[in-house]
Design a protein around this motif. Structure first.
Motif, PDB file in Angstrom:
ATOM      1  N   PRO A 435     -12.183 -25.870  32.210  1.00  0.00           N
ATOM      2  CA  PRO A 435     -11.198 -25.820  33.297  1.00  0.00           C
ATOM      3  C   PRO A 435     -11.687 -26.615  34.500  1.00  0.00           C
ATOM      4  O   PRO A 435     -12.890 -26.765  34.733  1.00  0.00           O
ATOM      5  CB  PRO A 435     -11.102 -24.335  33.614  1.00  0.00           C
ATOM      6  CG  PRO A 435     -12.404 -23.759  33.181  1.00  0.00           C
ATOM      7  CD  PRO A 435     -12.827 -24.563  31.982  1.00  0.00           C
ATOM      8  N   SER A 436     -10.728 -27.121  35.259  1.00  0.00           N
ATOM      9  CA  SER A 436     -11.058 -27.872  36.465  1.00  0.00           C
ATOM     10  C   SER A 436      -9.952 -27.694  37.488  1.00  0.00           C
ATOM     11  O   SER A 436      -8.768 -27.780  37.159  1.00  0.00           O
ATOM     12  CB  SER A 436     -11.224 -29.364  36.147  1.00  0.00           C
ATOM     13  OG  SER A 436     -11.414 -30.101  37.342  1.00  0.00           O
ATOM     14  N   THR A 437     -10.343 -27.453  38.733  1.00  0.00           N
ATOM     15  CA  THR A 437      -9.350 -27.329  39.803  1.00  0.00           C
ATOM     16  C   THR A 437      -8.979 -28.685  40.381  1.00  0.00           C
ATOM     17  O   THR A 437      -8.086 -28.779  41.223  1.00  0.00           O
ATOM     18  CB  THR A 437      -9.893 -26.424  40.926  1.00  0.00           C
ATOM     19  OG1 THR A 437     -11.127 -26.960  41.408  1.00  0.00           O
ATOM     20  CG2 THR A 437     -10.096 -25.007  40.409  1.00  0.00           C
ATOM     21  N   ASN A 438      -9.675 -29.731  39.945  1.00  0.00           N
ATOM     22  CA  ASN A 438      -9.368 -31.104  40.370  1.00  0.00           C
ATOM     23  C   ASN A 438      -8.744 -31.849  39.203  1.00  0.00           C
ATOM     24  O   ASN A 438      -9.444 -32.278  38.278  1.00  0.00           O
ATOM     25  CB  ASN A 438     -10.633 -31.818  40.849  1.00  0.00           C
ATOM     26  CG  ASN A 438     -11.224 -31.175  42.075  1.00  0.00           C
ATOM     27  OD1 ASN A 438     -10.511 -30.861  43.020  1.00  0.00           O
ATOM     28  ND2 ASN A 438     -12.537 -30.949  42.057  1.00  0.00           N
ATOM     29  N   PHE A 439      -7.419 -31.970  39.233  1.00  0.00           N
ATOM     30  CA  PHE A 439      -6.699 -32.582  38.116  1.00  0.00           C
ATOM     31  C   PHE A 439      -6.971 -34.082  38.059  1.00  0.00           C
ATOM     32  O   PHE A 439      -6.833 -34.803  39.054  1.00  0.00           O
ATOM     33  CB  PHE A 439      -5.199 -32.336  38.272  1.00  0.00           C
ATOM     34  CG  PHE A 439      -4.359 -32.985  37.210  1.00  0.00           C
ATOM     35  CD1 PHE A 439      -4.304 -32.457  35.931  1.00  0.00           C
ATOM     36  CD2 PHE A 439      -3.617 -34.133  37.488  1.00  0.00           C
ATOM     37  CE1 PHE A 439      -3.517 -33.047  34.946  1.00  0.00           C
ATOM     38  CE2 PHE A 439      -2.836 -34.724  36.517  1.00  0.00           C
ATOM     39  CZ  PHE A 439      -2.781 -34.182  35.236  1.00  0.00           C
ATOM     40  N   ASN A 440      -7.371 -34.547  36.883  1.00  0.00           N
ATOM     41  CA  ASN A 440      -7.609 -35.974  36.637  1.00  0.00           C
ATOM     42  C   ASN A 440      -6.938 -36.327  35.326  1.00  0.00           C
ATOM     43  O   ASN A 440      -7.351 -35.860  34.264  1.00  0.00           O
ATOM     44  CB  ASN A 440      -9.103 -36.273  36.585  1.00  0.00           C
ATOM     45  CG  ASN A 440      -9.397 -37.761  36.494  1.00  0.00           C
ATOM     46  OD1 ASN A 440      -8.555 -38.553  36.077  1.00  0.00           O
ATOM     47  ND2 ASN A 440     -10.601 -38.144  36.887  1.00  0.00           N
ATOM     48  N   LYS A 441      -5.918 -37.142  35.382  1.00  0.00           N
ATOM     49  CA  LYS A 441      -5.125 -37.415  34.183  1.00  0.00           C
ATOM     50  C   LYS A 441      -5.912 -38.163  33.109  1.00  0.00           C
ATOM     51  O   LYS A 441      -5.546 -38.134  31.932  1.00  0.00           O
ATOM     52  CB  LYS A 441      -3.868 -38.210  34.564  1.00  0.00           C
ATOM     53  CG  LYS A 441      -2.721 -38.053  33.554  1.00  0.00           C
ATOM     54  CD  LYS A 441      -1.418 -38.549  34.124  1.00  0.00           C
ATOM     55  CE  LYS A 441      -0.272 -38.349  33.141  1.00  0.00           C
ATOM     56  NZ  LYS A 441       1.030 -38.754  33.699  1.00  0.00           N
ATOM     57  N   SER A 442      -6.995 -38.809  33.500  1.00  0.00           N
ATOM     58  CA  SER A 442      -7.811 -39.517  32.512  1.00  0.00           C
ATOM     59  C   SER A 442      -8.506 -38.549  31.555  1.00  0.00           C
ATOM     60  O   SER A 442      -9.018 -38.956  30.512  1.00  0.00           O
ATOM     61  CB  SER A 442      -8.857 -40.392  33.215  1.00  0.00           C
ATOM     62  OG  SER A 442      -9.781 -39.592  33.936  1.00  0.00           O
ATOM     63  N   ASN A 443      -8.514 -37.255  31.912  1.00  0.00           N
ATOM     64  CA  ASN A 443      -9.110 -36.236  31.040  1.00  0.00           C
ATOM     65  C   ASN A 443      -8.125 -35.706  30.008  1.00  0.00           C
ATOM     66  O   ASN A 443      -8.465 -34.778  29.267  1.00  0.00           O
ATOM     67  CB  ASN A 443      -9.640 -35.069  31.875  1.00  0.00           C
ATOM     68  CG  ASN A 443     -10.794 -35.463  32.767  1.00  0.00           C
ATOM     69  OD1 ASN A 443     -11.562 -36.370  32.438  1.00  0.00           O
ATOM     70  ND2 ASN A 443     -10.915 -34.794  33.912  1.00  0.00           N
TER      71      ASN A 443
END
Length: 453
Positions: A435-443
């Motif tokens: 999980p990540s609270t910083n959305f990065n579409k490359s993931n």
């Protein structure tokens, strides 16, 4: 005056100004969408007097006894409540007809356009949401939603405007009436959503969200709630409601009981609205709605050494084809009772109250949560269909996964109204299965629309 004459006069007054008959709302005892359904059962069985019957209804429902008091047509699109009207229509004599300019004639304005319900009965002739209006202005409004205008490209003689939307979450063209009648129009929308609860989920309209409970998108729901609040029920509306009741046999409950609006749809998620009703020719004084100040969410730090629970897929498909997939990446069974899914509508305001999912997940097991009307072809053995505003997301509605009210994973970025994923499926890459609270579409892998495998 003799006592008996006084009694008769008072009785006549109260009858003329009466609201619903005794017992009319006896079964409207609930709250939320339960109350809405109870009201639907009360008001939905009414007489269909036909499209032509509207002309006759207007002779008692839409007479100007309140402004000029000249028995002309009371038209929300041409009435100037603080001065002389730019023109007037004589009831019955100036029906459209052919028009080329304002003031030529009046016709029948469907507040919810006919095209939305294919001109079907009984909607096409229901006077509760079809008032008489100037033909030219009605034509200019066309099928555009009602809304707050940012920049007007056309303005009527009483100050009604057509132009770009000032509504957060809607970028199209909207039509804005003057402040004097915004509440009237809002209550017509709430009436339609309630009276036709059994049909409205199938209607395609920019203001609607495809459900039969909330009915409106978050953006338009908030706007209508604002209009309802800033422009309270008037004596003119009460008289109109009584007149239509005598003809059709049903009432607009949000005129009789304005408090029902917030009991069903809640309060608008804004700080201030303009409550002034002062209006002049070619000018309205609607102020910009102040944005709600929001604080960033409390964030929990994921424990990456033991694995975590996270969003593994996000499906923003056509229509109601919306779904979220949650995966248990730990080595233990997880009770999702401590987790909540929340949505921030259009990247503005606060998080929603949240959707709690009563389910357990085994290690490395996934759960797909679908919109109840989704037609996605999915093969997940562990699935739920839940009716919730959190599953009515669009491509600019950040979605958060919370553990004990602390944000642990986020689709999109909190307080960012930009579209992050529209008409596509996002599948989390295995290399970023945390999980990540910083959305990065490359993931995320980007898959075609309506992909659900």
């Amino acid at each position: 005056m003799k006592p008996r004459l006084i009694l008769v006069t008072l009785l006549s007054f109260f009858l003329a100004n009466s609201q619903a008959p005794a017992g009319y709302y006896n079964t409207a005892t609930g709250s939320g969408y339960t109350l809405k359904t109870q009201l639907h059962k009360i008001i939905s069985k009414h007489k269909d007097l036909g499209y032509g019957g509207l002309w006759q209804t207007y002779k008692t429902s839409d007479i100007d006894d309140f402004y000029e008091k000249d028995q002309s047509v009371l038209d929300m699109y041409s009435e100037n409540p603080r001065g002389k009207d730019p023109y007037i229509f004589k009831m019955g004599s100036n029906q459209c007809g052919i028009y080329s300019a304002e003031g030529d004639c009046y016709n029948r304005e469907h507040i919810i356009p006919q095209s939305v319900f294919n001109s079907a009965a009984p909607m096409v002739s229901d006077a509760h949401f079809i008032p008489p209006t100037d033909g030219k202005v009605n034509g200019k409004r066309s099928n555009f939603p009602h809304g707050n205008v940012a920049s007007a490209k056309w303005t009527s003689e009483n100050g009604s405007k057509l132009g770009s939307s000032a509504i957060n979450g809607y970028k199209g063209i909207v039509f804005e009436p003057i402040n004097e009648f915004k509440g009237d129009i809002a209550r017509m929308y709430f009436y339609f959503a309630t009276c036709y609860e059994n049909k409205v989920a199938g209607y395609n309209y920019d203001m609607f969200n495809g459900t039969n409970h909330q009915v409106f998108t978050e953006a338009f729901k908030n706007m209508l709630l604002q209009w309802h609040k800033m422009d309270p029920v008037s004596e003119r509306e009460k008289k109109r409601n009584n007149a239509i009741y005598k003809r059709q046999g049903n009432r607009n409950p949000f005129i009789d009981h304005p408090e029902f609006v917030e009991k069903i749809w809640g309060k608008a998620s804004v700080v201030k609205t303009n409550t002034s009703k002062k209006t002049t020719i070619n000018q309205t004084n609607t102020k910009s709605i102040q944005k709600t100040k929001t604080s960033p969410p409390i964030i929990a730090t994921p424990n990456n050494t033991t694995g975590n629970v996270y969003f593994s897929a996000y499906i923003e498909g056509s229509g109601n084809n919306k779904a979220l997939i949650i995966t248990n990446g730990t080595s233990k069974s997880i009770d999702l009772g401590n987790y909540t899914i929340k949505k921030q509508t259009n990247g503005k305001g606060g998080w929603s109250n949240g959707l709690k999912v009563k389910s357990k997940l085994a290690p490395n097991q996934s759960l797909i949560i679908l919109h109840p009307k989704s037609q996605l072809n999915c093969s997940y053995s562990n699935s739920l269909r839940l009716e919730s505003t959190e599953l009515e997301f669009n491509g600019n509605d950040p979605i958060g996964l919370f553990l004990n009210d602390k944000l642990i994973d986020c689709l999109g970025t909190f307080n960012d109204a930009k579209i992050f994923s529209e008409n596509e499926t996002l599948k989390r890459k295995k290399s970023n299965a945390i999980p990540s609270t910083n959305f990065n579409k490359s993931n995320w892998e980007i898959l075609p629309i309506n992909t659900c495998k």
